[in-house]
Design a protein around this motif. Sequence first.
Motif, PDB file in Angstrom:
ATOM      1  N   UNK A 675      41.846 106.822 -66.253  1.00 39.25           N
ATOM      2  CA  UNK A 675      41.805 108.292 -66.135  1.00 39.25           C
ATOM      3  C   UNK A 675      43.210 108.858 -66.002  1.00 39.25           C
ATOM      4  N   UNK A 676      44.130 108.096 -65.456  1.00 41.72           N
ATOM      5  CA  UNK A 676      45.539 108.420 -65.231  1.00 41.72           C
ATOM      6  C   UNK A 676      45.729 109.398 -64.074  1.00 41.72           C
ATOM      7  N   UNK A 677      45.127 110.592 -64.173  1.00 34.66           N
ATOM      8  CA  UNK A 677      45.289 111.566 -63.094  1.00 34.66           C
ATOM      9  C   UNK A 677      44.197 112.622 -63.225  1.00 34.66           C
ATOM     10  N   UNK A 678      43.855 113.248 -62.092  1.00 36.41           N
ATOM     11  CA  UNK A 678      42.801 114.266 -62.012  1.00 36.41           C
ATOM     12  C   UNK A 678      43.404 115.532 -61.425  1.00 36.41           C
ATOM     13  N   UNK A 679      43.117 116.671 -62.076  1.00 37.09           N
ATOM     14  CA  UNK A 679      43.692 117.941 -61.630  1.00 37.09           C
ATOM     15  C   UNK A 679      42.641 119.036 -61.687  1.00 37.09           C
ATOM     16  N   UNK A 680      42.384 119.703 -60.535  1.00 39.51           N
ATOM     17  CA  UNK A 680      41.475 120.858 -60.488  1.00 39.51           C
ATOM     18  C   UNK A 680      42.225 122.086 -61.001  1.00 39.51           C
ATOM     19  N   UNK A 681      41.625 122.798 -61.955  1.00 46.29           N
ATOM     20  CA  UNK A 681      42.286 123.991 -62.493  1.00 46.29           C
ATOM     21  C   UNK A 681      41.620 125.289 -62.034  1.00 46.29           C
ATOM     22  N   UNK A 682      40.361 125.198 -61.549  1.00 42.74           N
ATOM     23  CA  UNK A 682      39.719 126.418 -61.028  1.00 42.74           C
ATOM     24  C   UNK A 682      38.536 126.043 -60.147  1.00 42.74           C
ATOM     25  N   UNK A 683      38.195 126.955 -59.215  1.00 41.85           N
ATOM     26  CA  UNK A 683      37.025 126.807 -58.354  1.00 41.85           C
ATOM     27  C   UNK A 683      36.473 128.191 -58.094  1.00 41.85           C
ATOM     28  N   UNK A 684      35.155 128.352 -58.213  1.00 39.87           N
ATOM     29  CA  UNK A 684      34.578 129.679 -58.003  1.00 39.87           C
ATOM     30  C   UNK A 684      33.072 129.614 -57.858  1.00 39.87           C
ATOM     31  N   UNK A 685      32.461 130.772 -57.640  1.00 43.75           N
ATOM     32  CA  UNK A 685      31.017 130.863 -57.427  1.00 43.75           C
ATOM     33  C   UNK A 685      30.293 130.998 -58.756  1.00 43.75           C
ATOM     34  N   UNK A 686      29.119 130.376 -58.837  1.00 45.13           N
ATOM     35  CA  UNK A 686      28.223 130.530 -59.982  1.00 45.13           C
ATOM     36  C   UNK A 686      27.026 131.371 -59.570  1.00 45.13           C
ATOM     37  N   UNK A 687      26.493 131.069 -58.393  1.00 45.73           N
ATOM     38  CA  UNK A 687      25.359 131.806 -57.820  1.00 45.73           C
ATOM     39  C   UNK A 687      25.410 131.578 -56.321  1.00 45.73           C
ATOM     40  N   UNK A 688      24.471 132.176 -55.608  1.00 44.99           N
ATOM     41  CA  UNK A 688      24.445 132.006 -54.157  1.00 44.99           C
ATOM     42  C   UNK A 688      24.274 130.529 -53.827  1.00 44.99           C
ATOM     43  N   UNK A 689      25.234 129.984 -53.084  1.00 48.27           N
ATOM     44  CA  UNK A 689      25.136 128.590 -52.682  1.00 48.27           C
ATOM     45  C   UNK A 689      25.515 127.598 -53.764  1.00 48.27           C
ATOM     46  N   UNK A 690      25.998 128.089 -54.905  1.00 49.92           N
ATOM     47  CA  UNK A 690      26.408 127.200 -55.999  1.00 49.92           C
ATOM     48  C   UNK A 690      27.867 127.502 -56.357  1.00 49.92           C
ATOM     49  N   UNK A 691      28.707 126.470 -56.315  1.00 51.87           N
ATOM     50  CA  UNK A 691      30.120 126.606 -56.675  1.00 51.87           C
ATOM     51  C   UNK A 691      30.381 125.828 -57.971  1.00 51.87           C
ATOM     52  N   UNK A 692      31.486 126.146 -58.607  1.00 54.46           N
ATOM     53  CA  UNK A 692      31.853 125.456 -59.849  1.00 54.46           C
ATOM     54  C   UNK A 692      33.323 125.058 -59.797  1.00 54.46           C
ATOM     55  N   UNK A 693      33.578 123.809 -60.128  1.00 53.21           N
ATOM     56  CA  UNK A 693      34.947 123.316 -60.275  1.00 53.21           C
ATOM     57  C   UNK A 693      35.170 122.962 -61.742  1.00 53.21           C
ATOM     58  N   UNK A 694      36.306 123.405 -62.285  1.00 53.22           N
ATOM     59  CA  UNK A 694      36.733 122.955 -63.602  1.00 53.22           C
ATOM     60  C   UNK A 694      37.982 122.117 -63.404  1.00 53.22           C
ATOM     61  N   UNK A 695      38.057 121.012 -64.115  1.00 51.38           N
ATOM     62  CA  UNK A 695      39.169 120.085 -63.904  1.00 51.38           C
ATOM     63  C   UNK A 695      39.526 119.397 -65.215  1.00 51.38           C
ATOM     64  N   UNK A 696      40.658 118.716 -65.204  1.00 46.95           N
ATOM     65  CA  UNK A 696      41.150 117.999 -66.380  1.00 46.95           C
ATOM     66  C   UNK A 696      41.622 116.613 -65.961  1.00 46.95           C
ATOM     67  N   UNK A 697      41.716 115.721 -66.942  1.00 38.02           N
ATOM     68  CA  UNK A 697      42.191 114.365 -66.694  1.00 38.02           C
ATOM     69  C   UNK A 697      43.091 113.931 -67.844  1.00 38.02           C
ATOM     70  N   UNK A 698      43.749 112.806 -67.659  1.00 40.24           N
ATOM     71  CA  UNK A 698      44.475 112.101 -68.708  1.00 40.24           C
ATOM     72  C   UNK A 698      45.423 112.993 -69.514  1.00 40.24           C
TER      73      UNK A 698
END
Length: 870
Positions: A675-698
């Motif tokens: 994988x080499x490395x993991x990096x979170x690029x965003x975090x936010x809400x999708x709905x009540x009690x549901x969060x979303x993380x977008x990330x990238x690798x390699x």
Amino acid sequence: MNSQEVRSKFLSFFEEKKHSIVPSAPMVLKDDPTLMFVNSGMAPFKEYFLGNAQPKNNRIADTQKCLRVSGKHNDLEEVGYDTYHHTLFEMLGNWSFGDYFKKEAIAWAWELLTEVYGIDKDILYVSVFEGSEDDGLGMDTEAYDIWKQYISEDRILKGNKKDNFWEMGDQGPCGPCSEIHVDIRSAEEKAKVPGKDLVNQDHPQVVEIWNLVFMQYNRKANGSLEPLPNKHIDTGMGFERLCMVLQNVQSNYDTDVFKPIIREIETITAKTYGKEEKADVAIRVISDHVRAVAFSIADGQLPSNTGAGYVIRRILRRAVRYGFTFLDKKEPFIYRLVDVLSNRMGKAFPELKAQKQLIENVIKEEEQSFLRTLDQGLVLLNRIVDETKSDTVSGEKAFELYDTYGFPIDLTALILSEKGLKLDEKGFNEQLQKQKNRSRAASEMSTDDWTILAEDGEEEFVGYDTLEAQVNITRYRKVTSKKDGDMYQLVFNLTPFYPEGGGQVGDKGYLEDAHGDVVYILDTKKENNVIIHFTKNLPKHINESFKAVVDAKQRYRTECNHTATHLLHQALREVLGTHVEQKGSAVHSKYLRFDFSHFSKLTVDELRDVENFVNRRIEGKLPLVEMRNIPKEEAIAEGAMSLFGEKYGDTVRAIRFGKSIELCGGTHVKNTADIWHFKIVSEGAVAAGIRRIEAITNDAVKDFYFENNRAYFEMKDLLNNAKEPVKALQSLQEENTNLKKQIESLLKDKAKNIKGELKNELETINGVQFLAKKLDLDAAGLKDVAFELGGQFNNLFLLLATDQGGKALLSCYISKELVESKGLNAGQVVRELGKYIQGGGGGQPFFATAGGKNPGGIVDALENAKNYIS
């Protein structure tokens, strides 16, 4: 007999008849493009009917959650107005895949209904298929003769193709059916009209309770029928209707399936069910809809703006607006019904109990959001009413309110009637039909029948072990859509191409024949257990062998991201707590998206801890431990995580990286170091009690750091290579803020001077003080000048314009006395004059603005302003 006993007796009866009892499948279908939701009990078993897979037991029974709110089977608008249609309902069913047929299906149905449940034979009617000249089919005499052994012939009715020939779609398995109907009317009513005259006539007490489908044909693309290799049984009995009969009540809503929910609604709303028809309809709508929404969320489908999520949101909003309009509930309350629902149905459907808190949170937030929409819609509707000069509001305006703002059309009509106005329903329906036609045209698709080249049993996926394989095409078909044009779908005897699933995208690659000709595989999907490869062109030498090659670079990047989602899931549970559960994912070659249950925004420290946790596992070089085809119970015992809303077989594939172990069919790297490395690029809400993380690798991380590094040095260069660029940037920001304040002060002084000059330029036309002029001011300056002059002069009509940054701006001010006496409207003025500057705008009747991209049109706009008062 309570509802739990009704369900239990059904399953026990067929278990004694050597049927395997299987759990209800999730309602949202993942690999069937023809269906959005499971809308009948047979939908989860389509692969068996199509011959694409073999069940472990040829006899199956279950209770299946079904949703009928879209497509061909759509009962939504009937729900609440009658007592026997539902959005979500349970369908009790028994199935035979090439085993028993009509004789046993009819005998067991009669035995269960009359002997086990004790239903009086004299209230039952049955129907058989009368035949169809179009299909060249005669009457189903076989079923008729069997039924004669159990029921008098005057109670065996002949039904047409619409009622007694069941088809899963325009193409595919189908066959005649026998429906079983029940007449629960009083003796007096039966004396007036025979029950057989009311069968299939939408009578609330003469209803179908069970449909026995005899699957024996295949409908081809040209409409013709061919016999299936094996004959099957597909039955479906409405659980709620059966409970109505067995509990001796006249409505599904009077059964113990709904009564606890209705009692809770009565408590919350202080309304009494059975007193007022409009309130009764609303209570039925809400008690039905909360079940549909709760089960959908439990199965992993959240309300959203597209696809299946949009349908769920629409159901919930229908419930909210009925509560808003007929129960006078202006605050969220539907979420409070989830507790009752969970207590009543949680034993049969444990996902309701497990997901109860999430379901409540999501419904409550959706309620709050839609109630805000209703409030905003009321303001907009009042504005439309104010602007309407006749007694009828245009359908176009009402459609805009419905389409853009989500304001229900029936609520619009109700409010207008209360104000003594009418709605142009014809105009609204025309706009709605235009939209439907656009949507239908965009999604129109025609699918040819499969051309069979070779019979080759079940297709084998070899893509876990190799990215290349020698394959043969066993079948293909042409698919035509407006979006993609002509495409071809190919099926191989074996394939290295991973089909889209579990959030992971399908593989791309190519086929190469012995002559060197190449056809590119543009996508790979799974449909009813068949792996389908999409190409733009059909291979020339289609009967020969091909070398199938997966795009290795895309697969590798996708594998890095998919493996990272497993490590991310583990990290979130470690950092935030074990309440975190995966609620969806999207794994592409360029990035990954991961949705999870959590109640608050992640802090900077939490995000850093999650990122570090994943990267430590990458640095730890954890090897892939893959367990294929192991019993599901064994994998769960090992600690493997399963996801709500996913359909698992008896045997599963489990993936382990260190302490991370999950049930997963996707592809992964052989070692986390890849994988080499993991990096979170965003975090936010999708709905009540549901969060979303977008990330990238390699490679994507490498590109990310490269771009950030380049931007850093470009910024330093702009800052004259300052040693401390952050401080230099802060200094520039402060200087910019001070300069803005100075400019604002100068502009205000300038506006005051201009105001003095403009007083002398006012001209009187028809008793109106008029001025149309271009000024060298910004938008705020134009407004200040307009309101300053408006405060000093009566009967004032101003049109001021400016050209700022290559864009045009118009500001119109009209004294309130002119608005009232002459019916002038600044919003209408700027909308009409805005065409000269290729733009538009709006505002209030006394002040409005418009922006446009054509400053050259300002002169024409100013010249035409005089027309409004001359």
